[in-house]
Each structure stands twice: as C-alpha cells, then as structure tokens.
Design an enzyme around this catalytic site. Structure first.
Site, PDB file in Angstrom:
ATOM      1  CG  HIS A  51      -1.841   1.156   1.307  1.00 27.39           C
ATOM      2  ND1 HIS A  51      -2.951   1.276   0.495  1.00 27.39           N
ATOM      3  CD2 HIS A  51      -1.824   2.280   2.078  1.00 27.39           C
ATOM      4  CE1 HIS A  51      -3.575   2.414   0.771  1.00 27.39           C
ATOM      5  NE2 HIS A  51      -2.916   3.029   1.730  1.00 27.39           N
ATOM      6  CD  GLU A  73      -3.406  -1.300  -1.933  1.00 25.53           C
ATOM      7  OE1 GLU A  73      -3.442  -0.552  -0.949  1.00 25.53           O
ATOM      8  OE2 GLU A  73      -3.650  -0.919  -3.097  1.00 25.53           O
ATOM      9  CG  ASN A 442      30.206 -23.573  -3.061  1.00 22.12           C
ATOM     10  OD1 ASN A 442      30.741 -24.466  -3.688  1.00 22.12           O
ATOM     11  ND2 ASN A 442      30.265 -22.323  -3.457  1.00 22.12           N
TER      12      ASN A 442
END
Length: 716
Positions: A51, A73, A442
């Site tokens: 908003h 929204e 990794n």
C-alpha cells in the site's frame, strides 16, 4: 532547473530509498508468511508495504509502479478480509511482483529494462487467482474480523478513533508533494472528519503561493493501527510535524459519562493552556466563545475540537494502542563516510597535540591536550557507533536465496539464524554480501543432499543452513553451518594433486586440506550446473575476506555437515595497533593478532645456528626478519625484539629493532602504485607527521612461505 524541480527530484530519490527498504521488508514478511500463512500480523505487514509503495509511487510520478502494485495490494486486501488464502502460488506471484517492482525502480535510473510481458503475466495470474475465490471465504482461512487481536498491526474486529494533526513545513510544495493526496488516502481507511486550520495564512500582499500555510486536524475511525496511519506520511515524515494519538476506545466513554468537554480537548491538543482555561471558566458564555473572544485560540481550533467531540459521540468502538516511535533522521552514506574521515583526521591531529605537549612539558598545554584527547575519543566512539548496523538485515536477504535454490535443485532446505542483532561496520556488511552468497550456494549445492538420500542416511528430509553471528573481542564471528554430507578429505586431496596444487607426497593437516577449496579454479563437483561446478566462488570468498582483514576457517565431518567461520574486524576505519621500529622506519602490527613480545639477542641467534626460529618457553616459533624482508640497510642493535603473532592457529614472530607501544591507528588507503604490495594493508600518520605502514600479517606470512624454497636453494 527550478527550485521546485530540485525538490521533486529529491522526493523521487527519497521514494527510491524508502521503496528499497519496503521491498526488503516485503520479501522477509512473505518468506515468514509462507511458513505461517494465517499470521495476521505478517499479512498486515505485506499489505502495508504494498500500500505504501503504491501510494508514494503515485505521489512522486511512478505511475507504472503504482498501477502494477495495486493488483498485488488487492489480493492481500482479500487475504486480510478472509476471502483469499495464503498459498504457495500467491507467495510465488508476490515475490515475482516484488522483483518486478525493483526492476521498475532500477529502470527509472537507467540500470535495467522492464519486460512488460512479465508484468502482464503476473497481473493476469493474480487476477485469475482473486477472481477464482472472490465468491466467498476459502476453506481453512478464517476472516480476520473473526479473530480479535491486540497486535500492533490493527484488529479488524475493533475500530479505533485517532486524533491526527498533520502540519506540513512551509517548503513542502517545493518537493512536489500534494498534501491533499495524503489526506484522501486517510479518508479511504475509514470514517474520517477533516478540518483545515488557516490561522497561519498571511495577508494577500504577504502571501507566498509556494509556501504551505495550512495544516489539518483529522479525526479518523479505522480498524488499522497507528503504524498504518504513519505509513501514509512515510515519505514526508521529515517535512512535517505529525501527531497521531488514540482518543477513544470501546467502553471508555459510556453514554452516562460522555466524551471530553470542549476545553479538555483543546488542552489535550496543546491549543490552550490549562491555567488560561481556568481563568475564563467563571464567565457565563460557552467556553468556545470565551476563548475566541479573549483571543486565546482561533475559531478554527474550536471547530476542530467540536468536530472531534461530535465524531467520538458517533463512534464508540475502539481499542487503545499507543506507539512511541523514536525520532530518527535519514543521512546519505557519503556524508557519514565524510564524517568518519574527518574524525580520523582529528584523531591524527590530537596525537600530534599530545606529543607536542609531552615534548614541551607545559602544564597548561598538557591539560588541554588531555581534554582534547578525551573529547576526541568520545567523538570517535560515537561516530563509529553510528556506522554500526545489525547484521540481521543481511541475513534476511538470504532466506529468498535458500528458498529459490532449494526449489531449483529439488531439495527441501530451511534457513535458521542466530545473533541477528550483532552489529558490524556498514562498510564490512556491504562487502560481506558476495562471500556469504557463494558460501550458502555451495552449502546448498554440494553440502545438503536430496531428500531421498538424506532419508536413506537416517536424516530428516529437511536440510538446514544455519547462519549465526557473535562478538569475539575486537572481531565478529560469522558461522555458516549445514547438516549435509560434509567434505570428503580424500577427494579434495586427490583433486589438489591432480591440479598440481600440492606434491603427491605432501603431508597436510585436515585444516590445510580443507583450505584447498579456496584455491582458484578448484572444484570437486561431478558436473557443472547453474549453481556451481566451474571452480569460481570459494576463491572469491577468500579474496574478499582477506580484503576485509578477516580470516576463514573450515571444519567438517563426513556425513554430518560443514561449518565455515568468518572472523572479521568490527570496523575498517580505526584499529588498535602496535608500533614497531626498524632503523628509521616505523610499522604498525594490528594488535588483534599480537600474542606477546620477547627479546632476541645475538647469543639466541648463535644457538639456533642462524635459523629463523626462537625457543620461547620450550616451544620453537619461526620468525620473519622484517629488516631483510623490506631490505632495510642499517646496523642491527645488540638486542632485537620478536613480536609473536597468531595466524591460522600458528604462531609466527616478526623481528624488529624496537617495540614502541600501542597506538590508535587511523587507516589510510594506499595509492594505486602501492595498493597491491603483498603484506601491506594501508598506512597511518603518526603524531609527529611521519607515515607508518600497516602490516597485513596473514598475507605477509603467506608471501614469505611462498618464497622460502627459493631462499633455501640459494643458500645451498
């Protein structure tokens, strides 16, 4: 360019900065919401972030962002009202929308190009999702209105009445801000009554149309929280005086008691002093008329107070939740960096003053020097604390990385954190992002196994990557732990031999073997993937951590997991150092690595037959003669000093002529000509104006080790 254009540009920059923070908050909230899909506080945080981005984007001319954000929204408005459930599909779409908004912002700066097909695809998917469930509340998700709560995010089952005074500064219009848009946004939040105060408007001949002379009193009844109201003004919080307070709650004012009287309201607002009020209450007129006739308050304030009184009579449902917000100010990082530089210069000048006072021995000068030293140290500590940021903001970024990579690799992985409140210099945090990304990637790709393999090994299908941080003296320890397969020593050793990194008959400790994963081009991946396998990444980690004057340590047990520990300095600007001298040259050794100092006599050298080792309490410690390393030609003193340091759990000494003592070292970077010299990390200016080089101890030790075989051959 006009002053108004400058202000508008400043407003746009403010929007971009605030939007970046909101998007970070949005991502964090969404990832938490995925784990707790019915948490109303998290739903409220997501909705408010979207908003605010939408409203502020429209205010500063980012109409494409406002229009796009409106769709997301809308979906979370339905979630708040219990008409739409939080599903993995909704979370995925919102995360994609968040990335697209970030791309739109970058595009406005010329850093990216917006693919409108992606925007349309996201909007179409969201509309399909919302239309499919618009008919009613989905199963398993209770509307927020059915769950009374006292959370700060607001409570749909209780309405709250707020008294808001929005008083813009005179130069608000210069930034291109329209205050009416903000007030209209408040109107959309609930039942609202607005009274404009015009007592500050000047006579026509003195009137400045570019100056804002009006302010507003608003009475708002809404189910939203104080924070939600303040979010409306988030981009003008430093351009106005804003007061938001709760004035009514359910049951506080019953029919018999009624609401506050007019005089009480005016006194509560600060529009009239209570003493003045009491003096006039004895008169027969109504209190409002008395106050206006006496010239104590303006009729506009009376109208506003009466409006509040009337509004409260009409609205009696409320819950009280006052939120005290600490005052803060946003400062560009370059200004902060400049302040740190100036403090560094001040520390240097203060050192010169102290040295001058010692030389002259004058009591008054010494007293002044000590006072300046005390104030300088306090200023230094305060300035450095401003640059300290909690590392939690960096940790939160990696939840998305773990989520996306686990989906891509078909693994089930969760990320946990500890010590998010641990603070580090902002410069260190900024440079820490890439190393942590490589380590985590990794851990996910090489370390944690697929669910079926984990189950076969008796483990939980869900793997874990745990990030933790904590202080250790003048350093911060950051650990990245996984409960995966661990490192295979034999495989790493074989790969290192095949790549010619070590000799086939070399005897290495476990720590040295694990250290091989940081060699350039080293990889044990069976196949190349989008995530890893090309031999790049872990060498970058080592290089970046070295640049931060930090250390990397790896511990692993096959089948149980791996822990990588990063030891980093708290700050890169000022360090505690040990001043040493060789002939006329002065060097600084970081105090954090210094263990002790011992003497080295000519007889000690004869006893070891010229070998660079010293017997310290029965332990042989190798040393480096800095005089030889830096080719300083001068006569050696009869008694030299060894500064013993600890590097990678090994003790190494540095032979110098004299140890001067501790020194508060302000680090100065070297020029381009000298920046790549191995073993030197920077320089500092001493109290007498001379320059001392700062030794990079780990690099210096590795540099000497690399050249040792050549020296031995030459000696033979």
């Amino acid at each position: 360019m006009s002053e108004e254009d400058d202000g508008l540009d400043a407003g746009k920059e403010a929007f971009k900065e605030e939007a970046a923070e909101l998007l970070t908050e949005l991502e964090t909230s969404l990832l938490e919401l995925e784990e707790h899909p019915t948490d109303e506080d998290l739903i409220g945080r997501v909705f408010r972030a979207m908003h605010t981005v939408k409203g502020s984007g429209a205010m500063f001319g980012f109409d494409d962002i406002a229009e796009f954000t409106h769709e997301v929204e809308t979906a979370f408005d339905m979630v708040r009202n219990g008409k739409l459930a939080v599903t993995k599909e909704l979370t995925n779409l919102t995360l994609r929308a968040r990335d697209q908004i970030r791309t739109m912002i970058e595009a406005s700066e010329g850093k990216a190009t917006v693919d409108h097909k992606i925007s349309k695809s996201i909007i179409d998917s969201l509309q399909l999702l919302t239309k499919g469930t618009a008919a009613g509340s989905p199963s398993g998700h209770e509307p927020a209105a059915q769950k009374p709560s006292k959370s700060a995010s607001g409570d749909a089952s209780h309405s709250v009445t707020y008294r808001i005074r929005f008083k813009p500064f005179a130069d608000l219009f210069v930034t291109g801000t329209n205050p009416i848009l903000l007030i209209n946004e408040l109107r959309q939040m609930g039942s609202c009554m607005v009274v404009a105060q015009i007592d500050a408007i000047t006579r026509l001949e003195e009137f400045n149309p570019e100056s804002c002379a009006t302010y507003w009193d608003i009475i708002l009844t809404t189910t939203l929280s104080t924070n939600a109201i303040k979010d409306v003004f988030i981009f003008v919080d430093d351009m106005c005086d804003l007061h938001v307070e709760i004035v009514d709650e359910e049951g506080e004012y019953d029919e018999a008691e009624g609401y506050m009287k007019l005089g009480e309201i005016l006194a509560a607002r600060g529009d009239v002093k209570i003493d003045e009020l009491k003096k006039l209450l004895g008169k027969q007129k109504k209190v409002g008329e008395i106050l206006v006739d006496a010239g104590i308050v303006d009729s506009g304030h009376i109208a506003s107070a009466l409006a509040e009184q009337q509004h409260i009579k009409e609205v009696r449902e409320q819950r009280q939740k006052t939120t005290d917000t600490a005052a803060s100010i946003r400062v560009p990082s370059d200004k902060l960096d400049k302040l740190v530089d100036l403090v560094g210069e001040l520390v240097t000048v203060q050192a010169r003053l102290s040295q001058t006072a010692i030389i002259h021995g004058e009591a008054t000068l010494t007293s002044i020097s000590e006072e300046v030293e005390r104030l300088t140290w306090e200023l230094r500590d305060s300035t450095m604390s401003i640059r300290m940021l909690p590392i939690g903001s960096t940790f939160s970024k990696f939840k998305r990385l773990v989520r996306d990579l686990s989906i891509e690799l078909g693994k089930e992985i969760q990320m946990t954190t500890d010590g998010a409140e641990t603070e580090l210099d902002k410069t260190v945090i900024e440079k820490l992002n890439d190393p942590l990304v490589h380590i985590i990637r990794n851990s996910i790709d090489h370390g944690i196994e697929r669910p079926d393999i984990r189950e076969a090994a008796g483990k939980s299908k869900m793997g874990t990557v745990h990030l933790s941080a904590g202080h250790s003296g003048a350093n911060v320890l950051i650990k990245i732990e996984d409960d995966g397969a661990g490192l295979d020593k034999e495989r790493i050793l074989k790969k290192a031999i095949d790549n010619g990194l070590i000799a086939p008959d070399a005897e290495l400790s476990e720590k040295e073997i694990f250290g091989m994963i940081f060699a350039p081009g080293f990889s044990t991946a069976q196949k190349i993937t989008n995530v890893s396998g090309r031999g790049v990444g872990m060498d970058v980690v080592k290089k970046n951590i070295d640049a931060l004057r930090g250390l990397v340590e790896v511990k692993s047990r096959k089948g149980s997991g791996t822990t990588i520990t990063l030891r980093l300095p708290l700050t890169l600007a000022i360090i505690d150092g040990l001043l040493v001298k060789i002939a006329n040259e002065v060097f600084v050794i970081p105090l954090a690595v210094v263990e002790e100092c011992v003497e080295l006599s000519k007889k000690d050298i004869e006893r070891t037959h010229g070998r660079h080792v010293s017997n310290v309490r029965g332990i042989l410690i190798p040393y480096i003669r800095l005089r030889e390393h830096f080719v300083i030609e001068a006569e050696e003193p009869e008694m030299e000093q060894i500064v013993i340091t600890e590097v990678d759990d090994k003790k190494v000494g540095f032979v110098v002529d004299y140890v001067i003592g501790e020194h508060q070292t302000v680090i100065k970077s070297l020029g381009r000509v000298f920046k790549d010299i191995a073993g030197i990390s920077g320089a500092t200016i001493l109290g007498d104006g001379t320059v001392a080089l700062i030794l990079d101890v780990p690099t210096l030790v590795r540099s000497v080790e690399t050249h040792e075989p050549v020296t031995a051959d030459a000696a033979g």
